[in-house]
Design a protein around this motif. Structure first.
Motif, mmCIF file in Angstrom:
data_model
loop_
_atom_site.group_PDB
_atom_site.id
_atom_site.type_symbol
_atom_site.label_atom_id
_atom_site.label_comp_id
_atom_site.label_asym_id
_atom_site.label_seq_id
_atom_site.Cartn_x
_atom_site.Cartn_y
_atom_site.Cartn_z
ATOM 1 N N VAL A 1 25.264 -16.302 -8.491
ATOM 2 C CA VAL A 1 25.133 -16.953 -7.193
ATOM 3 C C VAL A 1 25.175 -18.469 -7.394
ATOM 4 O O VAL A 1 24.349 -19.027 -8.110
ATOM 5 N N VAL A 2 26.156 -19.118 -6.772
ATOM 6 C CA VAL A 2 26.294 -20.571 -6.847
ATOM 7 C C VAL A 2 25.851 -21.158 -5.517
ATOM 8 O O VAL A 2 26.459 -20.884 -4.477
ATOM 9 N N VAL A 3 24.798 -21.953 -5.543
ATOM 10 C CA VAL A 3 24.242 -22.543 -4.327
ATOM 11 C C VAL A 3 24.550 -24.035 -4.300
ATOM 12 O O VAL A 3 24.214 -24.765 -5.239
ATOM 13 N N LEU B 1 22.630 -23.954 -9.342
ATOM 14 C CA LEU B 1 22.387 -24.896 -8.249
ATOM 15 C C LEU B 1 23.203 -26.156 -8.471
ATOM 16 O O LEU B 1 23.139 -26.772 -9.533
ATOM 17 N N VAL B 2 23.975 -26.550 -7.460
ATOM 18 C CA VAL B 2 24.692 -27.825 -7.472
ATOM 19 C C VAL B 2 24.040 -28.702 -6.419
ATOM 20 O O VAL B 2 24.096 -28.399 -5.224
ATOM 21 N N ALA C 1 23.565 -31.209 -11.747
ATOM 22 C CA ALA C 1 23.093 -32.340 -10.935
ATOM 23 C C ALA C 1 24.229 -33.317 -10.670
ATOM 24 O O ALA C 1 25.020 -33.635 -11.565
ATOM 25 N N THR C 2 24.316 -33.803 -9.434
ATOM 26 C CA THR C 2 25.319 -34.799 -9.067
ATOM 27 C C THR C 2 24.625 -36.116 -8.717
ATOM 28 O O THR C 2 23.457 -36.117 -8.320
ATOM 29 N N PRO C 3 25.311 -37.242 -8.868
ATOM 30 C CA PRO C 3 24.684 -38.548 -8.637
ATOM 31 C C PRO C 3 24.338 -38.775 -7.170
ATOM 32 O O PRO C 3 24.918 -38.149 -6.276
ATOM 33 N N GLY D 1 30.742 -32.760 -4.313
ATOM 34 C CA GLY D 1 30.661 -31.307 -4.377
ATOM 35 C C GLY D 1 32.023 -30.650 -4.474
ATOM 36 O O GLY D 1 32.211 -29.669 -5.212
ATOM 37 N N MET D 2 33.002 -31.184 -3.733
ATOM 38 C CA MET D 2 34.353 -30.644 -3.793
ATOM 39 C C MET D 2 34.961 -30.833 -5.182
ATOM 40 O O MET D 2 35.663 -29.946 -5.691
ATOM 41 N N ILE D 3 34.681 -31.973 -5.801
ATOM 42 C CA ILE D 3 35.176 -32.212 -7.156
ATOM 43 C C ILE D 3 34.546 -31.216 -8.130
ATOM 44 O O ILE D 3 35.216 -30.658 -9.005
ATOM 45 N N VAL D 4 33.237 -30.981 -7.967
ATOM 46 C CA VAL D 4 32.547 -30.002 -8.816
ATOM 47 C C VAL D 4 33.161 -28.619 -8.628
ATOM 48 O O VAL D 4 33.431 -27.901 -9.598
#
Length: 290
Positions: free
Chosen positions: A187-189, A215-216, A233-235, A248-251
């Motif tokens: 599950v990717v949230v 988790l993103v 984790a994203t900046p 998020g789209m890049i991830v």
């Protein structure tokens, strides 16, 4: 430094003068002001894998007389981050003062992506890719704009030959979509900023089912780290004119390609079948741009 200078502007102004460990503390402070506001120097040292002395030095380099002043500034920053209208007000102010809205957004977005690359936890990334590539099914979830990212990833994975489904339901409707979760699922949230109750429900049920959870998030990684298997984790983006959805789209794109590369032949074969089906639908051969 002016005593009224906001926290994130202070960090930007002194970034070039910080040691690697101080920069690590500053980056954590920028991304987690709400947590900083209620933490001690020892706790922040633990969160950042540094020390309480490094935290104190970082606070002084940011222009604060003591750590208590830093916490007050972090509390003010977290309050603005939680209020979408204030975030928008700050962003529009930056656009109005930049001379070129397009260039400012492009520059801020490039800075965020550069920071993401620099801070990327490659071990967590590889674990996420391995889990997704080996899953019976990858389920993606998000609410609001984050739901768009989750849906995009699910579509891309299916096109690459990886079985995937997307959940965008909220409220009572969410329960129906969680019934068949199993320990073979991943599950990717996507939860860029806000911790909706549904996020907790999805994670709780996934844990009960034995599913692997990823988790993103821009802000929830620390708070939910003990509740998920992997955190990507994203900046922080609320301090500039970029947006967490862009990151998020890049991830999502990078995850899709990384997972597809685990079985390139199957991925290419699935895309060939998809293109053949499209040709049947339109009644002819498709051009590459279709």
């Amino acid at each position: 430094m002016n005593t009224s200078t906001p926290l994130h502007e202070r960090i930007s102004e002194v970034a070039a003068t910080l040691t690697p460990s101080e920069a690590q503390v500053a980056a954590f402070i920028a991304g987690n002001p709400a947590l900083v506001a209620v933490s001690s120097t020892v706790e922040l040292g633990t969160y950042t894998s540094t020390s309480d002395a490094t935290v104190v030095r970082t606070a002084k380099k940011l222009g604060y007389a003591n750590f208590r002043e830093l916490r007050r500034s972090a509390l003010a920053a977290s309050g603005r981050q939680r209020d979408p209208s204030k975030v928008l007000d700050d962003q529009l102010g930056r656009i109005n003062s930049s001379g070129s809205g397009a260039r400012r957004v492009l520059r801020d977005t490039a800075d965020v992506l550069t920071q993401f690359e620099a801070d990327l936890d490659e071990l967590s990334w590889d674990r996420a890719v391995t889990a997704m590539a080996g899953a019976a099914r990858v389920i993606t979830y998000g609410i609001g704009p984050s739901g768009c990212i989750a849906e995009y990833l699910s579509i891309c994975l299916n096109r690459a030959g990886v079985r995937s489904s997307n959940i965008r339901a909220a409220g009572f409707a969410l329960a129906d979509h969680l019934l068949d979760l199993s320990d073979r699922d991943v599950v990717v949230v996507f939860a860029t900023m806000r911790r909706f109750r549904e996020i907790d429900v999805v994670l709780n049920h996934a844990a009960k089912a034995g599913a692997t959870t990823i988790l993103v998030s821009e802000t929830l990684g620390v708070a939910l780290r003990d509740r998920v298997d992997i955190v990507l984790a994203t900046p922080p983006t609320t301090t500039g004119t970029s947006d967490g959805v862009v990151t998020g789209m890049i991830v999502a794109r990078a995850l899709d390609l990384s997972v597809a590369a685990q079985n390139q032949t199957a991925a290419v074969g699935t895309m060939q079948r998809l293109n053949a089906l499209r040709a049947e639908i339109v009644g002819g051969k498709l051009d590459a741009e279709d």
